[in-house]
Design a protein around this motif. Structure first.
Motif, PDB file in Angstrom:
ATOM      1  N   GLU A 128      -8.390  16.235  17.498  1.00 26.20           N
ATOM      2  CA  GLU A 128      -7.177  16.189  16.704  1.00 26.20           C
ATOM      3  C   GLU A 128      -5.970  16.487  17.582  1.00 26.20           C
ATOM      4  O   GLU A 128      -6.088  17.088  18.637  1.00 26.20           O
ATOM      5  N   ASN A 129      -4.817  16.040  17.116  1.00 24.24           N
ATOM      6  CA  ASN A 129      -3.641  16.301  17.934  1.00 24.24           C
ATOM      7  C   ASN A 129      -3.222  17.759  17.835  1.00 24.24           C
ATOM      8  O   ASN A 129      -3.648  18.507  16.950  1.00 24.24           O
ATOM      9  N   GLN A 130      -2.383  18.153  18.735  1.00 23.84           N
ATOM     10  CA  GLN A 130      -1.995  19.542  18.888  1.00 23.84           C
ATOM     11  C   GLN A 130      -1.300  20.097  17.641  1.00 23.84           C
ATOM     12  O   GLN A 130      -1.541  21.233  17.246  1.00 23.84           O
ATOM     13  N   ASP A 172     -12.792  28.913  16.393  1.00 19.59           N
ATOM     14  CA  ASP A 172     -13.746  28.163  17.209  1.00 19.59           C
ATOM     15  C   ASP A 172     -14.392  27.006  16.461  1.00 19.59           C
ATOM     16  O   ASP A 172     -14.724  25.990  17.057  1.00 19.59           O
ATOM     17  N   HIS A 173     -14.578  27.140  15.143  1.00 21.01           N
ATOM     18  CA  HIS A 173     -15.282  26.112  14.379  1.00 21.01           C
ATOM     19  C   HIS A 173     -14.532  24.785  14.334  1.00 21.01           C
ATOM     20  O   HIS A 173     -15.143  23.741  14.148  1.00 21.01           O
ATOM     21  N   PHE A 174     -13.225  24.772  14.546  1.00 20.97           N
ATOM     22  CA  PHE A 174     -12.520  23.489  14.570  1.00 20.97           C
ATOM     23  C   PHE A 174     -11.816  23.200  15.888  1.00 20.97           C
ATOM     24  O   PHE A 174     -11.461  22.057  16.155  1.00 20.97           O
ATOM     25  N   LEU A 175     -11.633  24.195  16.743  1.00 14.53           N
ATOM     26  CA  LEU A 175     -10.985  23.931  18.022  1.00 14.53           C
ATOM     27  C   LEU A 175     -11.918  23.214  19.002  1.00 14.53           C
ATOM     28  O   LEU A 175     -11.483  22.351  19.749  1.00 14.53           O
ATOM     29  N   ASN A 176     -13.180  23.596  19.026  1.00 15.56           N
ATOM     30  CA  ASN A 176     -14.162  22.974  19.920  1.00 15.56           C
ATOM     31  C   ASN A 176     -13.665  22.915  21.365  1.00 15.56           C
ATOM     32  O   ASN A 176     -13.691  21.878  22.013  1.00 15.56           O
ATOM     33  N   MET A 177     -13.203  24.066  21.856  1.00 21.21           N
ATOM     34  CA  MET A 177     -12.704  24.170  23.229  1.00 21.21           C
ATOM     35  C   MET A 177     -13.509  25.234  23.960  1.00 21.21           C
ATOM     36  O   MET A 177     -14.142  26.072  23.335  1.00 21.21           O
ATOM     37  N   SER A 178     -13.426  25.180  25.273  1.00 24.15           N
ATOM     38  CA  SER A 178     -14.022  26.265  26.052  1.00 24.15           C
ATOM     39  C   SER A 178     -13.207  27.530  25.793  1.00 24.15           C
ATOM     40  O   SER A 178     -12.076  27.465  25.294  1.00 24.15           O
ATOM     41  N   GLU A 192      -2.470  23.367  15.484  1.00 23.62           N
ATOM     42  CA  GLU A 192      -1.565  24.489  15.273  1.00 23.62           C
ATOM     43  C   GLU A 192      -1.386  24.765  13.777  1.00 23.62           C
ATOM     44  O   GLU A 192      -1.340  25.918  13.362  1.00 23.62           O
ATOM     45  N   ALA A 193      -1.294  23.717  12.974  1.00 21.43           N
ATOM     46  CA  ALA A 193      -1.126  23.883  11.530  1.00 21.43           C
ATOM     47  C   ALA A 193      -2.337  24.590  10.918  1.00 21.43           C
ATOM     48  O   ALA A 193      -2.180  25.467  10.056  1.00 21.43           O
ATOM     49  N   LYS A 194      -3.542  24.231  11.355  1.00 23.58           N
ATOM     50  CA  LYS A 194      -4.752  24.890  10.845  1.00 23.58           C
ATOM     51  C   LYS A 194      -4.780  26.368  11.243  1.00 23.58           C
ATOM     52  O   LYS A 194      -5.145  27.228  10.445  1.00 23.58           O
TER      53      LYS A 194
END
Length: 72
Positions: free
Chosen positions: A2-4, A34-40, A8-10
């Protein structure tokens, strides 16, 4: 991914809801997204700290961890 702005809104939605409940006293932990960012972990922390630098959120140290709340 998703876009940035959507990410940020979430994040802001989650932080605002917790802020309404506790008036900013407790905040949410870094892992709450973590459940929606999916980043290290490094990327997630950099993303959240960048938001704090832009004054969209505030990061503070609690007794056991760093937590996030709305800026006062």
């Amino acid at each position: 991914m998703e876009n940035q702005e959507e990410l940020e809104a979430k994040i802001l939605e989650i932080v605002r809801e917790q802020f309404k409940k506790d008036g900013g006293a407790n905040g949410v932990n870094f892992g709450s997204f973590d459940h929606f960012l999916n980043m290290s972990l490094e990327d997630r922390n950099d993303f959240l700290l960048r938001m704090a630098k832009e004054k969209k959120i505030a990061v503070f140290n609690s007794l056991n961890s760093r937590r996030i709340t709305m800026p006062k």
